[in-house]
Write an enzyme that holds these catalytic residues in place. Sequence first.
Site, PDB file in Angstrom:
ATOM      1  N   GLU A  38       0.806  -1.230   0.000  1.00  0.00           N
ATOM      2  CA  GLU A  38       0.000   0.000   0.000  1.00  0.00           C
ATOM      3  C   GLU A  38       0.837   1.277   0.000  1.00  0.00           C
ATOM      4  O   GLU A  38       0.558   2.201   0.754  1.00  0.00           O
ATOM      5  CB  GLU A  38      -0.921   0.016   1.225  1.00  0.00           C
TER       6      GLU A  38
HETATM    7  C1  TNX Z   1      -4.544  -4.099   4.645  1.00  0.00           C
HETATM    8  S1  TNX Z   1      -2.830  -6.380   4.119  1.00  0.00           S
HETATM    9  C2  TNX Z   1      -3.272  -3.848   5.113  1.00  0.00           C
HETATM   10  C3  TNX Z   1      -3.086  -3.462   6.517  1.00  0.00           C
HETATM   11  C4  TNX Z   1      -4.391  -3.290   7.234  1.00  0.00           C
HETATM   12  C5  TNX Z   1      -5.348  -4.399   6.847  1.00  0.00           C
HETATM   13  C6  TNX Z   1      -6.647  -4.338   7.588  1.00  0.00           C
HETATM   14  C7  TNX Z   1      -1.813  -5.321   3.992  1.00  0.00           C
HETATM   15  C8  TNX Z   1      -0.582  -5.754   3.405  1.00  0.00           C
HETATM   16  N1  TNX Z   1      -2.120  -4.069   4.391  1.00  0.00           N
HETATM   17  O1  TNX Z   1      -2.316  -2.290   6.593  1.00  0.00           O
HETATM   18  O2  TNX Z   1      -4.149  -3.342   8.595  1.00  0.00           O
HETATM   19  O3  TNX Z   1      -5.587  -4.317   5.468  1.00  0.00           O
HETATM   20  O4  TNX Z   1      -7.455  -5.451   7.313  1.00  0.00           O
END
Ligand code: TNX
Length: 483
Positions: A299
Amino acid sequence: MQNIIPKPHTVMAAPGVFRSRPLTRIVVNSADPFVVGIARQLADALVPVAKQPLPVSDGPAREGDISLALTAHASVGSEGYLLTVTPTEILIRAFAPAGLFYGTQTLRQLLPPSIPGAEKGGWEVAAGSIHDVPRFAYRGAMLDVARHFIAPRDIKKYIDIIAAYKLNHLHLHLTDDQGWRIEIRSWDKLATHGGSTSVGGGAGGYYTQAEYRDLVEYAASRHVTIVPEIDMPGHTSAVLSSYPELNRDGIAPALYTGVQVGFSSLDADKEITYAFVEDVVREIAALTPGPYIHIGGDEAQATPTDDYVRFIERVQGIVNACDKQMMGWEEIGQARLDPSTVAQHWNGAQTRAVIKQALKLVLSPATFTYLDMKYDAATHLGQDWAGELDVKKAYDWEPTRLLDGIYEQDILGVEAPLWTETISTLDEIEYMAFPRLLGIAEIGWSQPDGQNWEEYSARLAAHGPRLRQMGVNFFAASQVDWK
Ligand code: TNX
């Protein structure tokens, strides 16, 4: 021998029972401290059954003993074991120490969780034999200790539980926008400032290096490898708040205690960014006997793609220079990666780029393994962006059917993450993780041809009393006919 989770490879019942003797001992044919430790852990685990710790001895074994022996053929592999119960002995054989550990976990499940009554009494195990080997080498759970800090003693309890179900990796998501949770001596404000709060603005916390080493050792004694994650280049608000010089504009933002993602980034153009990464990776590598250092990489919406690729490739070089394999969320597939690098699939968007590079994958599909997803609409904790995840759904999926172009040999294993934006106590962690994590443990260990929800849920029902005995605050889902 019917209610074991994860389901063993082969189980054969035989006539008769083994009955404990007043002098039953645990006998080990090895002076390896890990093996002796396994015997002691078994003795402790059987106290609710045997009423006193069984003595541990180096043998020779006599009638009525439980023997742990490193005498199995190499074909059982590094984690496999053979367990034989006859009226005269209980024998666990393995090729490697980890196999003995798993044999003892299975033996624990052949006994009742406890035998009530204060007197010293006998116990028995039905005769039979088990031949067991795991399907996947990597069977993991992840705890997000960054959004809310989780104290070392709580981590240890989690390790005890996951190890009992034959998971062998605990991935610790040590850093995120809301908190930095590990002491770094060369950049001390990361922990003291960056670790000082958490989601919602409550107290924070961090592990000193001594506490972290102790966790790594505790995990190793249960054949669990800790995988440390330092998330970058995104998810770095706690870093940027601790050191103004790491910011593009040289101004440190305030500590962040919200739950948004995708707004922070290290600066891929600044040399000091890489000096920072080198120092952190070097200190983490020195605390890590395991092969992996996870660098996050998810992300990174606030990092331009060119910068992201350049950053990840350079960080990979830094990790490899410390003799570690890089692990990262699937987004790292955009960069040119070393064959030793492992990518962690979570929502599929960029897994194609990983598959093209033929890297090994750890599968954490959000729809089936995200333990922060609500069980159903009534679950008071958690999120639902990946849908609701009930106990059946967490069990009833098949790794090789998840994504086109992924085959058995591409899959290093599976992992169930527990993100903690909405979760802050051990009771809450246990409520979200159990019993769903048992289903994922079975997917990681057991052969797919035995997959059957009806049969599994009957076995799972028998684990209610076991989880209670371990003091686990599990969700007694109505999908299961609990005992
Ligand atoms: C996605 S999964 C994220 C996390 C969040 C999560 C909440 C991922 C690699 N990144 O930063 O905590 O969703 O469900």
